[in-house]
Design an enzyme around this catalytic site. Structure first.
Site, mmCIF file in Angstrom:
data_model
loop_
_atom_site.group_PDB
_atom_site.id
_atom_site.type_symbol
_atom_site.label_atom_id
_atom_site.label_comp_id
_atom_site.label_asym_id
_atom_site.label_seq_id
_atom_site.Cartn_x
_atom_site.Cartn_y
_atom_site.Cartn_z
ATOM 1 N N ASP A 360 45.018 62.880 95.800
ATOM 2 C CA ASP A 360 45.791 61.925 94.999
ATOM 3 C C ASP A 360 45.163 61.697 93.634
ATOM 4 O O ASP A 360 45.847 61.363 92.678
ATOM 5 C CB ASP A 360 45.939 60.605 95.753
ATOM 6 N N ASN A 370 42.014 60.863 98.661
ATOM 7 C CA ASN A 370 43.154 61.410 99.404
ATOM 8 C C ASN A 370 43.446 60.438 100.543
ATOM 9 O O ASN A 370 42.744 59.430 100.728
ATOM 10 C CB ASN A 370 42.843 62.827 99.911
HETATM 11 O O1 MRU Z 1 50.544 57.657 100.856
HETATM 12 P P1 MRU Z 1 51.016 59.047 100.567
HETATM 13 O O2 MRU Z 1 51.800 59.653 101.669
HETATM 14 O O3 MRU Z 1 51.712 59.128 99.224
HETATM 15 O O4 MRU Z 1 49.693 59.884 100.432
HETATM 16 C C1 MRU Z 1 49.794 61.250 100.159
HETATM 17 C C2 MRU Z 1 48.510 61.967 100.282
HETATM 18 O O5 MRU Z 1 47.471 61.402 100.447
HETATM 19 C C3 MRU Z 1 48.586 63.456 100.120
HETATM 20 O O6 MRU Z 1 47.653 64.071 100.930
HETATM 21 C C4 MRU Z 1 48.273 63.788 98.664
HETATM 22 O O7 MRU Z 1 49.135 63.059 97.818
HETATM 23 C C5 MRU Z 1 48.387 65.197 98.376
HETATM 24 S S1 MRU Z 1 50.036 65.616 98.078
HETATM 25 C C6 MRU Z 1 50.221 67.189 97.601
#
Ligand code: MRU
Length: 473
Positions: A360, A370
């Site tokens: 992220d 992440n």
């Molecule tokens: O809370 P989320 O579902 O938005 O979190 C997403 C993640 O942590 C993913 O692993 C990350 O964004 C990588 S996406 C290619």
């Protein structure tokens, strides 16, 4: 059935896959690749026909024949109507022997050359732009229902990001860009100063939706720069709004291209026969398409490797169990869901060859935020001598943050932890904590896979170089 060998057999031969096709065509009772080719093309035609006249065909078809033909034609993949329709046919056909042809189709989908004959575009869109609004596949409802949500106002797009209709760092960035374009169109009739003020507020509102994924802020900055550049040339609100629509669509296309390039760079890191542990969903659903961590997985499959994925279920939102398993199963890529607490067990028993996750936000020194639960996987990987890879486009690198401790971590509603779907799993009155992300220190990371190449330690120099070569503006 007679006929010349189709052109794709040459490509399969080059990929070393023709023997497998021959074996399967024989086992399924086809005369050879030529006959299979005819069948596959028939299925594509059938899919088009079914799309056009789904209702009537359901009445015309019956029993196993209908179920087989619908499944071959991929109708089960279509949102809403298709799902309901195949549900009805499945009930009718239940108890009948699984068709050999279906097994063959599943097998062939693993070969990109054949796959692409039947599916030359993705079978779902995570986010798309239409003149009526931003259309999002509602990820809260997967895998039970495939429903597209049309957000006709920027406020609806913001709510969709906050409520996780759409999620995943790159997908959030693309969606925000489209939401801003939508808002700019709403403001297009205003006087230039009013437009500028309204546009600035719009960008601030989008920036307040979710704090951790830096792709959101990256996309907003990019939209701001386009608006400013157009205003400087004297463009009025309507022209600026149209330039923003074009930019949002470009961001989407570039994200897909970045994921594909990233997949290509990551593919050589995946050994033949590998078992890959992943966390959360870093796939087509988390991006504009193809995926980051799952982009590497897809590239390995397209290179003809036999691999399998262990998907950590990812409490509490269950992105692994619901989303990663859904999109991999849809592409016939072998996937096994495990609870988050099983990861160490499988690593210790030698049933994991590498860990591959998305990101992220990546700090300048490589520390990576992440989904919560990523950090323990990295520590376990090191303990078990396994490579731990992060796959992310350069738009996820934040050069303004020196190290992971400065990455803002989203705190979400504790209710999401206290419940499993609609069912409360903890006693009433008990509280819960819900940090949505954790930070993995860079010392646990073997390499970061980007669209411009694989970055290995020391990360400060490598990431700086990747950023300068990436398309990040
Ligand atoms: O809370 P989320 O579902 O938005 O979190 C997403 C993640 O942590 C993913 O692993 C990350 O964004 C990588 S996406 C290619």
């Amino acid at each position: 059935m007679p006929g010349a060998a189709p052109a794709w057999t040459a490509r399969l031969r080059a990929a070393g896959a023709l023997a497998a096709v021959d074996e399967w065509t024989a086992r399924a009772g086809f005369g050879g690749p030529a006959e299979l080719d005819v069948q596959l093309r028939g299925l594509v035609a059938l899919q088009t026909e079914i799309d056009a006249r789904l209702g009537e065909l359901l009445v015309e078809m019956s029993g196993q024949d209908a179920w087989q033909r619908l499944r071959f034609a991929g109708v089960g993949r279509r949102p809403c109507r298709g799902v309901q329709a195949t549900g009805r046919v499945r009930r009718h056909a239940s108890g009948l022997k699984a068709p050999t042809l279906h097994a063959t189709m599943q097998h062939f989908r693993r070969f990109p050359q054949v796959h692409s004959m039947t599916e030359d575009k993705p079978s779902f869109e995570t986010v798309s732009w239409t003149d009526e609004g931003v259309v999002l596949l509602d990820q809260r409802l997967l895998p039970a229902e495939e429903v597209n949500l049309n957000c006709g106002t920027p406020q609806e797009v913001m709510t969709a990001i906050r409520d996780m209709v759409v999620r995943g760092a790159p997908a959030i960035g693309v969606t925000a860009a489209m939401g801003i374009a939508l808002g700019a169109r709403e403001l297009a009739g205003r006087a230039p100063e009013d437009f500028d003020g309204g546009f600035a507020r719009l960008c601030d509102d989008f920036a307040a939706t979710r704090p951790t994924a830096v792709n959101l802020f990256w996309a907003i900055d990019r939209m701001k720069r386009v608006a400013a550049a157009r205003r400087e040339t004297g463009a009025g609100p309507a022209a600026v709004a149209e330039a923003l629509v074009t930019e949002a669509r470009t961001i989407k296309e570039e994200d897909i291209a970045a994921c594909r390039a990233l997949g290509g760079h990551g593919e050589p890191l995946v050994p033949e026969g590998a078992s890959i542990l992943t966390h959360c969903n870093a796939g087509a659903l988390a991006t504009a398409g193809y995926g980051t961590a799952l982009g590497v997985v897809r590239a390995a499959v397209e290179a003809g490797k036999n691999i399998q994925v262990l998907a950590g279920e990812t409490r509490p939102f269950l992105q692994g169990a619901r989303l990663t398993a859904w999109e991999l199963a849809r592409d016939s890529i072998p996937v096994t869901v495990i609870t988050d607490s099983m990861a160490g067990h499988f690593m210790r028993r030698g049933q994991v060859d590498l860990v591959l996750v998305g990101a992220d936000r990546i700090a300048a020194n490589g520390d990576t935020a992440n989904k919560i639960g990523t950090y323990p996987l990295a520590v376990l990987a090191q303990e078990n001598d396994l490579p731990f890879y992060v796959a992310a486009p350069t738009s996820t690198i934040d050069p303004d943050i020196a190290h992971g401790d400065d990455i803002p971590i989203e705190e979400r509603d504790p209710e999401e932890v206290l419940r499993m779907g609609a069912t409360r799993t903890a006693p009433e009155g008990v509280s819960a904590a819900h940090p949505a992300f954790d930070v993995t220190p860079h010392r646990y990371i073997t390499a970061i896979i980007t669209e411009v190449g694989v970055v290995r330690p020391p990360f400060i120099e490598g990431l700086r170089d990747a950023l300068s070569r990436g398309k990040v503006l």
